[in-house]
Design a protein around this motif. Structure first.
Motif, PDB file in Angstrom:
ATOM      1  N   ALA A 148      44.145  25.470  34.707  1.00 51.54           N
ATOM      2  CA  ALA A 148      45.381  26.244  34.755  1.00 51.54           C
ATOM      3  C   ALA A 148      45.565  26.914  36.111  1.00 51.54           C
ATOM      4  CB  ALA A 148      45.391  27.284  33.644  1.00 51.54           C
ATOM      5  N   THR A 149      44.480  27.453  36.668  1.00 55.63           N
ATOM      6  CA  THR A 149      44.567  28.098  37.974  1.00 55.63           C
ATOM      7  C   THR A 149      44.913  27.091  39.061  1.00 55.63           C
ATOM      8  OG1 THR A 149      43.003  29.834  37.368  1.00 55.63           O
ATOM      9  CG2 THR A 149      43.261  29.374  39.711  1.00 55.63           C
ATOM     10  N   ALA A 150      44.266  25.918  39.017  1.00 50.47           N
ATOM     11  CA  ALA A 150      44.550  24.877  40.008  1.00 50.47           C
ATOM     12  C   ALA A 150      45.990  24.397  39.899  1.00 50.47           C
ATOM     13  CB  ALA A 150      43.586  23.708  39.818  1.00 50.47           C
ATOM     14  N   THR A 151      46.471  24.219  38.674  1.00 45.87           N
ATOM     15  CA  THR A 151      47.849  23.775  38.465  1.00 45.87           C
ATOM     16  C   THR A 151      48.836  24.826  38.940  1.00 45.87           C
ATOM     17  OG1 THR A 151      47.133  22.526  36.524  1.00 45.87           O
ATOM     18  CG2 THR A 151      49.490  22.923  36.754  1.00 45.87           C
ATOM     19  N   LEU A 152      48.549  26.086  38.650  1.00 47.79           N
ATOM     20  CA  LEU A 152      49.413  27.176  39.092  1.00 47.79           C
ATOM     21  C   LEU A 152      49.539  27.175  40.608  1.00 47.79           C
ATOM     22  CD1 LEU A 152      50.985  29.803  38.378  1.00 47.79           C
ATOM     23  CD2 LEU A 152      48.812  31.021  38.598  1.00 47.79           C
ATOM     24  N   GLY A 153      48.419  27.015  41.300  1.00 52.50           N
ATOM     25  CA  GLY A 153      48.428  27.015  42.751  1.00 52.50           C
ATOM     26  C   GLY A 153      49.164  25.831  43.348  1.00 52.50           C
ATOM     27  N   LEU A 154      49.149  24.691  42.656  1.00 47.67           N
ATOM     28  CA  LEU A 154      49.835  23.497  43.148  1.00 47.67           C
ATOM     29  C   LEU A 154      51.343  23.553  42.906  1.00 47.67           C
ATOM     30  CD1 LEU A 154      47.370  20.682  41.991  1.00 47.67           C
ATOM     31  CD2 LEU A 154      47.842  21.378  44.357  1.00 47.67           C
ATOM     32  N   VAL A 155      51.733  24.124  41.776  1.00 52.84           N
ATOM     33  CA  VAL A 155      53.142  24.084  41.369  1.00 52.84           C
ATOM     34  C   VAL A 155      53.932  25.256  41.923  1.00 52.84           C
ATOM     35  CG1 VAL A 155      54.699  24.106  39.379  1.00 52.84           C
ATOM     36  CG2 VAL A 155      52.579  22.786  39.296  1.00 52.84           C
ATOM     37  N   LEU A 156      53.325  26.450  41.962  1.00 55.74           N
ATOM     38  CA  LEU A 156      54.037  27.657  42.378  1.00 55.74           C
ATOM     39  C   LEU A 156      53.324  28.334  43.550  1.00 55.74           C
ATOM     40  CD1 LEU A 156      54.873  29.271  38.919  1.00 55.74           C
ATOM     41  CD2 LEU A 156      56.351  27.861  40.340  1.00 55.74           C
ATOM     42  N   PRO A 157      54.038  29.172  44.317  1.00 56.15           N
ATOM     43  CA  PRO A 157      53.398  29.944  45.387  1.00 56.15           C
ATOM     44  C   PRO A 157      52.585  31.098  44.810  1.00 56.15           C
ATOM     45  CG  PRO A 157      55.706  30.540  45.224  1.00 56.15           C
ATOM     46  CD  PRO A 157      55.496  29.390  44.266  1.00 56.15           C
ATOM     47  N   ALA A 158      51.437  30.766  44.226  1.00 54.46           N
ATOM     48  CA  ALA A 158      50.651  31.761  43.490  1.00 54.46           C
ATOM     49  C   ALA A 158      49.811  32.647  44.399  1.00 54.46           C
ATOM     50  CB  ALA A 158      49.737  31.043  42.487  1.00 54.46           C
ATOM     51  N   ASN A 159      49.667  32.268  45.678  1.00 55.54           N
ATOM     52  CA  ASN A 159      48.967  33.092  46.658  1.00 55.54           C
ATOM     53  C   ASN A 159      47.538  33.431  46.258  1.00 55.54           C
ATOM     54  OD1 ASN A 159      51.327  33.151  48.157  1.00 55.54           O
ATOM     55  ND2 ASN A 159      52.054  35.001  47.155  1.00 55.54           N
ATOM     56  N   GLY A 160      46.859  32.498  45.581  1.00 50.84           N
ATOM     57  CA  GLY A 160      45.471  32.721  45.218  1.00 50.84           C
ATOM     58  C   GLY A 160      45.272  33.374  43.870  1.00 50.84           C
ATOM     59  N   LEU A 161      46.358  33.678  43.152  1.00 47.88           N
ATOM     60  CA  LEU A 161      46.248  34.306  41.836  1.00 47.88           C
ATOM     61  C   LEU A 161      45.471  33.409  40.883  1.00 47.88           C
ATOM     62  CD1 LEU A 161      47.254  36.767  40.156  1.00 47.88           C
ATOM     63  CD2 LEU A 161      49.160  35.324  39.439  1.00 47.88           C
ATOM     64  N   ARG A 162      44.526  33.992  40.156  1.00 49.48           N
ATOM     65  CA  ARG A 162      43.703  33.235  39.215  1.00 49.48           C
ATOM     66  C   ARG A 162      44.065  33.585  37.784  1.00 49.48           C
ATOM     67  NH1 ARG A 162      37.492  32.955  41.549  1.00 49.48           N
ATOM     68  NH2 ARG A 162      38.012  32.122  43.603  1.00 49.48           N
ATOM     69  N   ILE A 163      44.039  32.575  36.925  1.00 53.23           N
ATOM     70  CA  ILE A 163      44.354  32.765  35.509  1.00 53.23           C
ATOM     71  C   ILE A 163      43.273  33.601  34.815  1.00 53.23           C
ATOM     72  CG2 ILE A 163      44.560  31.556  33.295  1.00 53.23           C
ATOM     73  CD1 ILE A 163      47.078  31.411  34.968  1.00 53.23           C
ATOM     74  N   ALA A 164      42.038  33.416  35.215  1.00 48.76           N
ATOM     75  CA  ALA A 164      40.931  34.141  34.588  1.00 48.76           C
ATOM     76  C   ALA A 164      39.860  34.419  35.623  1.00 48.76           C
ATOM     77  CB  ALA A 164      40.358  33.339  33.428  1.00 48.76           C
ATOM     78  N   GLY A 165      39.061  35.463  35.360  1.00 45.99           N
ATOM     79  CA  GLY A 165      37.998  35.794  36.285  1.00 45.99           C
ATOM     80  C   GLY A 165      37.408  37.153  35.972  1.00 45.99           C
ATOM     81  N   VAL A 166      36.896  37.806  37.015  1.00 45.82           N
ATOM     82  CA  VAL A 166      36.275  39.123  36.883  1.00 45.82           C
ATOM     83  C   VAL A 166      36.940  40.058  37.874  1.00 45.82           C
ATOM     84  CG1 VAL A 166      34.125  40.427  37.078  1.00 45.82           C
ATOM     85  CG2 VAL A 166      34.086  38.109  36.170  1.00 45.82           C
ATOM     86  N   THR A 167      37.263  41.277  37.430  1.00 44.57           N
ATOM     87  CA  THR A 167      37.911  42.237  38.304  1.00 44.57           C
ATOM     88  C   THR A 167      36.919  42.868  39.260  1.00 44.57           C
ATOM     89  OG1 THR A 167      37.569  44.190  36.911  1.00 44.57           O
ATOM     90  CG2 THR A 167      39.456  42.771  36.375  1.00 44.57           C
ATOM     91  N   ASP A 168      37.402  43.768  40.127  1.00 47.23           N
ATOM     92  CA  ASP A 168      36.537  44.395  41.112  1.00 47.23           C
ATOM     93  C   ASP A 168      35.540  45.375  40.510  1.00 47.23           C
ATOM     94  OD1 ASP A 168      39.341  45.181  40.854  1.00 47.23           O
ATOM     95  OD2 ASP A 168      38.832  46.982  41.953  1.00 47.23           O
ATOM     96  N   THR A 169      35.714  45.750  39.241  1.00 42.63           N
ATOM     97  CA  THR A 169      34.712  46.588  38.563  1.00 42.63           C
ATOM     98  C   THR A 169      33.824  45.769  37.633  1.00 42.63           C
ATOM     99  OG1 THR A 169      36.247  47.107  36.763  1.00 42.63           O
ATOM    100  CG2 THR A 169      36.213  48.616  38.645  1.00 42.63           C
ATOM    101  N   GLY A 170      33.918  44.436  37.732  1.00 41.28           N
ATOM    102  CA  GLY A 170      33.064  43.564  36.937  1.00 41.28           C
ATOM    103  C   GLY A 170      33.565  43.274  35.538  1.00 41.28           C
ATOM    104  N   ARG A 171      34.798  43.615  35.239  1.00 43.82           N
ATOM    105  CA  ARG A 171      35.364  43.373  33.911  1.00 43.82           C
ATOM    106  C   ARG A 171      36.057  42.013  33.858  1.00 43.82           C
ATOM    107  NH1 ARG A 171      35.222  47.332  29.476  1.00 43.82           N
ATOM    108  NH2 ARG A 171      34.327  49.185  30.429  1.00 43.82           N
ATOM    109  N   PRO A 172      35.817  41.242  32.805  1.00 46.41           N
ATOM    110  CA  PRO A 172      36.498  39.949  32.680  1.00 46.41           C
ATOM    111  C   PRO A 172      37.964  40.139  32.312  1.00 46.41           C
ATOM    112  CG  PRO A 172      35.217  40.378  30.719  1.00 46.41           C
ATOM    113  CD  PRO A 172      34.888  41.492  31.685  1.00 46.41           C
ATOM    114  N   TYR A 173      38.804  39.224  32.775  1.00 45.30           N
ATOM    115  CA  TYR A 173      40.206  39.238  32.402  1.00 45.30           C
ATOM    116  C   TYR A 173      40.688  37.800  32.216  1.00 45.30           C
ATOM    117  CZ  TYR A 173      41.558  37.485  36.993  1.00 45.30           C
ATOM    118  OH  TYR A 173      41.692  36.692  38.106  1.00 45.30           O
ATOM    119  N   ARG A 174      41.780  37.654  31.508  1.00 47.70           N
ATOM    120  CA  ARG A 174      42.421  36.345  31.344  1.00 47.70           C
ATOM    121  C   ARG A 174      43.917  36.587  31.163  1.00 47.70           C
ATOM    122  NH1 ARG A 174      39.733  34.747  27.306  1.00 47.70           N
ATOM    123  NH2 ARG A 174      41.144  35.470  25.679  1.00 47.70           N
TER     124      ARG A 174
END
Length: 217
Positions: A148-174
């Protein structure tokens, strides 16, 4: 993006993420070098049922959080770190389906006014349809997030935005968007000074594994 941003862990299952519902507009970049991020949550799994956040990133990368519900500050700080946190009155209006107007009046005297025009471009419609058609079990898997992240980056100007990952305080997000649009025009003033036109990212900014601008090597 309008939909769910899953971040809060439920008490019953340490691996499950509970949803924050609302919309977010990440990384609105202006010619002045300022970035603005809008997050409006209309429903959350926390003790704060709804609140509005505005992130303002200065040209020298000072990150200020403006929030309209002070009781939400401890919730927000679980996931992100800021150089300054300011309680504010935030007025958000949607005069039509493709326009967002936000007025921020911080208790520190800061005044930020922004108008954004966003459109469901053909590519955005295609990506929205693809995400809606993806089975939830696949979308919530690690492989699904990567695709989903790769597709987002290919289709739209997502500027590196990720669908899922870990925040700067170590918390997971999706993030699970129900609808995607693309910002096409924006204007803003900060304490009465114009920030210039909507601009391509001029530098990378990272919040954990969430990147804006371009990935940091």
């Amino acid at each position: 993006m309008r939909g769910r941003s899953n971040a809060e862990r439920t008490e019953s299952d340490g691996e499950e993420l509970a949803p924050f519902h609302g919309f977010q507009v990440p990384g609105i970049c202006f010619e002045s070098g300022h970035w603005v991020w809008l997050l409006q949550f209309t429903e959350t799994p926390t003790v704060v049922p709804a609140y509005f956040e505005v992130w303002l990133i200065s040209p020298d990368d000072v990150v200020t959080l403006f929030v309209d519900r002070p009781e939400a500050i401890p919730v927000i700080e679980r996931y992100h770190e800021f150089d300054a946190v300011v309680e504010a009155t935030i007025d958000c209006r949607l005069p039509d389906p493709e326009t967002i107007r936000v007025a921020v009046r911080g208790e520190d005297g800061t005044e930020l006014d922004l108008e954004l025009v966003h459109e469901p471009t053909p590519r955005a419609r295609i990506l929205t349809a693809m995400m809606r058609a993806t089975p939830r079990s696949v979308a919530r898997s690690q492989l699904g997030a990567v695709i989903a992240t790769a597709t987002l980056g290919l289709v739209l100007p997502a500027n590196g935005l990720r669908i899922a990952g870990v925040t700067d305080t170590g918390r997971p997000y999706r993030t699970e968007p129900d609808r995607l649009t693309v910002g096409t025009e924006a204007s803003a003033t900060l304490d009465g000074e114009g920030l210039g036109r909507l601009s391509d990212p001029d530098r990378p900014i990272a919040f954990g594994e969430l990147y804006l601008g371009r990935p940091i090597e």
